[in-house]
Design a protein around this motif. Structure first.
Motif, PDB file in Angstrom:
ATOM      1  N   LYS A  84       0.825  -1.206   0.000  1.00 56.44           N
ATOM      2  CA  LYS A  84       0.000   0.000   0.000  1.00 56.44           C
ATOM      3  C   LYS A  84       0.862   1.261   0.000  1.00 56.44           C
ATOM      4  O   LYS A  84       0.450   2.297  -0.511  1.00 56.44           O
ATOM      5  N   VAL A  85       2.057   1.145   0.596  1.00 55.76           N
ATOM      6  CA  VAL A  85       2.971   2.280   0.703  1.00 55.76           C
ATOM      7  C   VAL A  85       4.362   1.828   0.281  1.00 55.76           C
ATOM      8  O   VAL A  85       4.888   0.846   0.804  1.00 55.76           O
ATOM      9  N   LEU A  86       4.960   2.550  -0.674  1.00 54.70           N
ATOM     10  CA  LEU A  86       6.315   2.236  -1.117  1.00 54.70           C
ATOM     11  C   LEU A  86       7.087   3.540  -1.274  1.00 54.70           C
ATOM     12  O   LEU A  86       6.688   4.432  -2.028  1.00 54.70           O
ATOM     13  N   ALA A  87       8.193   3.666  -0.530  1.00 49.81           N
ATOM     14  CA  ALA A  87       9.033   4.859  -0.581  1.00 49.81           C
ATOM     15  C   ALA A  87      10.431   4.467  -1.040  1.00 49.81           C
ATOM     16  O   ALA A  87      11.130   3.723  -0.351  1.00 49.81           O
ATOM     17  N   LEU A  88      10.809   4.981  -2.211  1.00 47.58           N
ATOM     18  CA  LEU A  88      12.121   4.697  -2.794  1.00 47.58           C
ATOM     19  C   LEU A  88      12.821   6.013  -3.122  1.00 47.58           C
ATOM     20  O   LEU A  88      13.337   6.206  -4.214  1.00 47.58           O
TER      21      LEU A  88
END
Length: 524
Positions: A336-340
């Motif tokens: 649901k949440v992806l931070a790259l």
């Protein structure tokens, strides 16, 4: 926008304070969206935000109106002894749930009037207490009073944040009197350490969530908590000095062989100087993790839990290779949440992040990543901030990697952060208005961050397709007033604009842009 109704506008000087709300443990926080460890610091005063208040979609309950009126008149009431005596009687007899609602409104409206005696007499009650450094009346005595109030044995949630000057012993003394505690948040209480950890382990066996972010709790101090608090589901330990592989090894010595954290669902190790050896040892005993934050750590090849149950993964400013990244994310269909953000930056140093050659997320990787994420139907938040190599090859058109990503994935998210991708152009946003399938409808975007990119007024028709947009950040872009007007016309739910350093908008208009738009609309 219908001509018959116009929204009330509100402008503020500088960056408005973040809306204070109850924080659910394990949910994303604002600092997840920025590429440096200084995320928790306040924004510079030169920030130019414009805000407006829209009419509510539903009429608030009467208790909300009453609380607001009381807060607005507290100064007047407290200056009249007869009226204040009557008000105190009513405060004393309010139900706990309503007293907390009144307290929340007072914190926003007149925090300076909430002296220690007022807080202790009327608001330290119920099963949940929340105090922060936004309340100047809170002192060590106020903290001590929590452990002495009548219903302390029933207190389940305690949030004490930002009290950097209060000693470890104070927190330990209070917590030792709270046997029913389930959620504990001590974020930013920098002196919290061994004594508090020992008190938690000894007296709070029912603990389910603990937030030690920006405290002084060392890894070894956690051992007794992990051993004694069998129901622990959330552990946050971000930004704590001296978390290294060497200090972390002492935790494992205390835990012993075969120890498991089967109930743990959320783990945050942000800004810890831990390598793969320490992190992977931890991940191996957490088979059911759903939320994981390893941003600004030293990891290069983290081995995620085999259950593939992760819903949130934050890897900002880590040196994970592109191939390892794709292999890692491919099986995570529940994301649901992806931070790259700023991949390759390593520990979030400003020098590394500003160095384009240090970034490792390329167009080819983004295209492969897009094909993976297209199958993640629950993805709501995506953060690619600071990946300066994206779009660097100069390829343009609907099949360019950035345009492909926005069309296939970005438009389906509610929050999309593309700040600092300097090669992002307006044409890359075309997929917001023109999806591959006409049945897809309008984008889901509610928050779009395009700060410090190369977008300009030609992006207006694409952004205007985001009819649910509430926040738009275009600081340091080439947008002008003429390009922003049609966006506000189309996005009726838009309530916040970041126009910092937008040279196409007059300096005096940046903080009052909704008013400027209102004036322009009337003159059409």
């Amino acid at each position: 926008m219908q001509s018959g109704t116009r929204q009330k506008t509100v402008s503020r000087r500088g960056q408005p304070p973040a809306k204070r709300r109850r924080i659910e443990f394990g949910h994303p926080r604002p600092e997840d969206d920025v590429p440096t460890p200084q995320a928790q610091a306040n924004a510079p005063s030169a920030a130019a935000f414009s805000e407006r208040v829209l009419p509510p979609e539903h009429v608030p309950p009467l208790t909300t109106f009453c609380s607001r009126v009381f807060a607005e008149n507290l100064q007047k009431l407290s200056s009249n002894e007869a009226k204040w005596e009557n008000a105190r009687w009513w405060l004393k007899h309010l139900p706990d749930s309503l007293a907390q609602k009144v307290f929340t409104v007072l914190r926003h409206t007149c925090p300076a009037l909430l002296h220690h005696s007022v807080i202790v007499a009327y608001f330290l009650r119920g099963n949940s207490i929340s105090l922060g450094d936004d309340l100047p009346g809170v002192s060590k005595l106020t903290i001590f009073a929590i452990g002495d109030h009548a219903s302390r044995n029933l207190l389940e949630e305690l949030e004490l944040t930002g009290f950097a000057k209060i000693a470890d012993q104070t927190f330990a003394t209070v917590i030792s009197k709270l046997p029913s505690l389930r959620k504990l948040n001590l974020r930013g209480c920098t002196k919290v350490g061994q004594q508090t950890a020992d008190a938690v382990a000894k007296h709070c066996s029912q603990l389910e969530a603990v937030n030690f972010n920006y405290t002084a709790v060392l890894p070894a101090s956690l051992a007794s908590i992990l051993l004694n608090c069998k129901q622990l589901k959330v552990l946050k330990a971000a930004g704590i000095p001296n978390w290294t592989d060497a200090t972390y090894a002492k935790l494992w010595t205390a835990l012993g062989v075969g120890f498991q954290l089967s109930n743990l669902r959320s783990l945050k190790l942000r800004q810890a100087a831990l390598s793969d050896a320490a992190v992977n040892q931890t991940l191996a005993i957490c088979p059911n993790l759903e939320r994981l934050d390893l941003s600004f750590t030293l990891v290069k090849r983290p081995v995620l839990p085999t259950g593939n149950a992760l819903e949130k993964l934050v890897l900002t400013s880590t040196k994970i290779s592109s191939q390892d990244l794709l292999t890692m994310i491919a099986p995570l269909m529940r994301l649901k949440v992806l931070a790259l953000g700023a991949m390759g930056g390593g520990q979030g140093s400003s020098a590394a992040i500003s160095n384009t050659s240090a970034m490792t997320l390329t167009d080819d990787t983004l295209r492969s990543l897009t094909d993976i994420l297209e199958n993640c139907s629950d993805l709501e938040r995506m953060n690619l901030v600071g990946n300066t190599k994206l779009g660097f090859t100069g390829r343009r058109g609907p099949d360019a990697p950035l345009a492909y990503f926005i069309r296939k994935v970005g438009r389906r998210c509610k929050h999309l952060n593309l700040a600092g991708i300097t090669s992002l152009r307006s044409s890359d946003l075309e997929g917001l208005a023109h999806p591959d399938n006409v049945d897809e409808g309008s984008p889901n975007l509610q928050h779009l961050n395009l700060n410090n990119t190369s977008v300009d007024d030609t992006a207006a028709p694409y952004i205007s397709a985001c009819v649910d947009l509430q926040t738009l950040e275009v600081a340091g872009t080439k947008f002008t007033s003429a390009g922003l007007f049609p966006i506000i016309d189309a996005c009726e739910r838009l309530v916040k604009l970041d126009l910092t350093s937008c040279r196409g908008v007059r300096v005096g208009d940046r903080r009052r842009f909704f008013e400027v738009w209102e004036e322009e609309w009337k003159n059409r």
